[in-house]
Design a protein around this motif. Structure first.
Motif, short mmCIF file in Angstrom:
data_model
loop_
_atom_site.label_atom_id
_atom_site.label_comp_id
_atom_site.label_asym_id
_atom_site.label_seq_id
_atom_site.Cartn_x
_atom_site.Cartn_y
_atom_site.Cartn_z
N GLY A 49 18.61 -7.06 16.48
CA GLY A 49 17.45 -6.91 15.64
C GLY A 49 17.36 -7.82 14.44
N GLN A 50 16.14 -8.19 14.16
CA GLN A 50 15.86 -8.92 12.93
C GLN A 50 15.83 -7.96 11.75
OE1 GLN A 50 13.76 -8.93 15.61
NE2 GLN A 50 13.46 -11.02 16.27
N GLY A 51 15.52 -6.69 12.02
CA GLY A 51 15.50 -5.67 10.98
C GLY A 51 14.11 -5.44 10.42
N SER A 52 13.95 -4.27 9.80
CA SER A 52 12.69 -3.91 9.16
C SER A 52 12.96 -2.89 8.07
CB SER A 52 11.70 -3.33 10.18
OG SER A 52 12.19 -2.09 10.69
N VAL A 53 11.98 -2.70 7.21
CA VAL A 53 12.04 -1.70 6.16
C VAL A 53 10.74 -0.91 6.23
CG1 VAL A 53 12.09 -1.29 3.67
CG2 VAL A 53 13.53 -3.08 4.68
N HIS A 54 10.87 0.42 6.31
CA HIS A 54 9.70 1.30 6.38
C HIS A 54 9.48 1.95 5.02
CE1 HIS A 54 9.37 1.29 10.85
NE2 HIS A 54 10.62 0.89 10.72
N ILE A 55 8.21 2.06 4.63
CA ILE A 55 7.84 2.64 3.34
C ILE A 55 7.16 3.98 3.59
CG2 ILE A 55 6.56 2.29 1.19
CD1 ILE A 55 6.43 -0.74 2.03
N PHE A 56 7.58 5.01 2.85
CA PHE A 56 7.05 6.36 3.01
C PHE A 56 6.63 6.92 1.65
CE2 PHE A 56 10.07 5.59 6.35
CZ PHE A 56 9.45 6.07 7.49
N ASP A 57 5.72 7.89 1.66
CA ASP A 57 5.45 8.62 0.44
C ASP A 57 6.54 9.67 0.25
OD1 ASP A 57 4.79 10.90 2.01
OD2 ASP A 57 2.64 10.57 1.81
N LEU A 58 6.47 10.44 -0.81
CA LEU A 58 7.53 11.41 -1.13
C LEU A 58 7.56 12.62 -0.21
CD1 LEU A 58 7.49 11.29 -5.02
CD2 LEU A 58 9.12 10.21 -3.45
N ASP A 59 6.58 12.73 0.70
CA ASP A 59 6.57 13.79 1.70
C ASP A 59 7.06 13.31 3.06
OD1 ASP A 59 5.55 15.78 -0.05
OD2 ASP A 59 3.54 14.92 0.20
N GLY A 60 7.38 12.01 3.16
CA GLY A 60 7.89 11.46 4.41
C GLY A 60 6.84 10.88 5.32
N ASN A 61 5.64 10.61 4.82
CA ASN A 61 4.57 10.00 5.61
C ASN A 61 4.63 8.48 5.45
OD1 ASN A 61 3.28 12.56 6.32
ND2 ASN A 61 2.82 12.65 4.14
N GLU A 62 4.65 7.77 6.57
CA GLU A 62 4.76 6.31 6.49
C GLU A 62 3.49 5.71 5.92
OE1 GLU A 62 6.94 2.96 9.00
OE2 GLU A 62 5.16 3.69 10.04
N VAL A 63 3.69 4.75 5.00
CA VAL A 63 2.55 4.05 4.39
C VAL A 63 2.61 2.54 4.64
CG1 VAL A 63 2.13 5.81 2.65
CG2 VAL A 63 3.65 3.92 2.11
N GLY A 64 3.71 2.05 5.21
CA GLY A 64 3.80 0.63 5.50
C GLY A 64 5.14 0.24 6.08
N ILE A 65 5.20 -1.01 6.50
CA ILE A 65 6.44 -1.57 7.05
C ILE A 65 6.55 -3.01 6.57
CG2 ILE A 65 5.33 -2.23 9.23
CD1 ILE A 65 8.03 -1.64 10.62
N ILE A 66 7.79 -3.42 6.30
CA ILE A 66 8.05 -4.78 5.85
C ILE A 66 9.00 -5.45 6.83
CG2 ILE A 66 9.01 -6.21 4.00
CD1 ILE A 66 8.58 -3.81 2.10
N THR A 67 8.67 -6.69 7.19
CA THR A 67 9.59 -7.52 7.97
C THR A 67 9.62 -8.89 7.31
OG1 THR A 67 7.83 -8.22 9.48
CG2 THR A 67 9.14 -6.32 10.14
N ALA A 68 10.71 -9.58 7.48
CA ALA A 68 10.84 -10.91 6.90
C ALA A 68 9.92 -11.88 7.63
CB ALA A 68 12.28 -11.39 6.97
N SER A 69 9.20 -12.68 6.87
CA SER A 69 8.28 -13.66 7.48
C SER A 69 9.02 -14.67 8.33
CB SER A 69 7.46 -14.38 6.40
OG SER A 69 8.32 -15.09 5.55
N ASP A 70 10.29 -14.91 8.02
CA ASP A 70 11.08 -15.86 8.80
C ASP A 70 12.18 -15.14 9.61
OD1 ASP A 70 12.74 -15.09 6.76
OD2 ASP A 70 13.35 -17.13 6.21
N GLY A 71 11.99 -13.87 9.90
CA GLY A 71 12.98 -13.09 10.62
C GLY A 71 13.31 -13.64 11.99
N GLY A 72 14.59 -13.70 12.29
CA GLY A 72 15.03 -14.16 13.60
C GLY A 72 15.05 -15.65 13.75
N THR A 73 14.81 -16.39 12.67
CA THR A 73 14.85 -17.85 12.75
C THR A 73 16.11 -18.37 12.11
OG1 THR A 73 13.66 -18.18 10.69
CG2 THR A 73 12.33 -17.99 12.70
N THR A 74 16.50 -19.53 12.48
CA THR A 74 17.67 -20.17 11.88
C THR A 74 17.27 -20.77 10.54
OG1 THR A 74 18.46 -20.69 14.08
CG2 THR A 74 19.45 -21.91 12.26
N PRO A 75 18.10 -20.59 9.51
CA PRO A 75 17.75 -21.13 8.19
C PRO A 75 17.62 -22.64 8.19
CG PRO A 75 19.95 -20.13 8.16
CD PRO A 75 19.38 -19.94 9.53
#
Length: 166
Positions: free
Chosen positions: A140-166
């Motif tokens: 996996g390239q990985g991701s970060v999920h964003i939730f409110d304080l009740d546990g409802n998802e409000v967004g997801i973040i992935t790296a714009s250059d995820g999975g690429t060689t630097p």
């Protein structure tokens, strides 16, 4: 005797509490401990649906009146190691289990959702360090999920250059 608890593997302080993770407690079921700021009044919490090898307590966070505990090897669906995060109030009362909406089923296998957790400014964020994005790659390239304080998802973040060689 199995005594390799790894108490202190993860620590957090916020909202007037200290939280300590012990992800190998009880044959890797895991636990977390809540303390007042002076280290007194211990409250032990575990996942209400936890099982061996979930590694509850791998990550912990405290803030915005909540405690969040990651269990990256939890199996909320049919497939292994999808991961979960658990939400508690400051007294250690269970609120809800958070799973990645895109992580139940084969698409979530091995995501390790809950590898990292944070809470503050009215948001909970949960890292899924092995999340495969758009079906690309074997690991996996990985991701970060964003939730409110009740546990409802409000967004997801992935790296714009995820999975690429630097």
């Amino acid at each position: 005797n199995y005594v390799d608890d790894r108490f202190g593997h993860s620590v957090a302080v916020g909202s007037g509490k200290i939280v300590v993770g012990a992800y190998l407690k009880g044959i890797d079921r895991g636990a977390a401990y809540i303390y007042d700021l002076d280290g007194n009044n211990e409250v032990k919490i575990t996942a209400p649906d936890g099982s061996s090898w979930d590694e509850f307590g791998t990550s912990v966070a405290a803030g915005s009146g909540r405690i969040v505990v990651g269990a990256p090897l939890n199996d909320p669906g049919t497939y292994f190691n999808q991961g979960a995060a658990y939400l508690y109030d400051l007294d250690g009362n269970y609120i809800t289990k958070i799973i990645a909406p895109d992580g139940v089923g084969i698409s979530g296998a091995g995501d390790h959702f809950g590898t990292s957790v944070a809470v503050g400014s009215g948001r909970i964020v949960v890292g899924a360090s092995n999340d495969i994005i758009n079906g690309i790659g074997v690991t996996g390239q990985g991701s970060v999920h964003i939730f409110d304080l009740d546990g409802n998802e409000v967004g997801i973040i992935t790296a714009s250059d995820g999975g690429t060689t630097p």
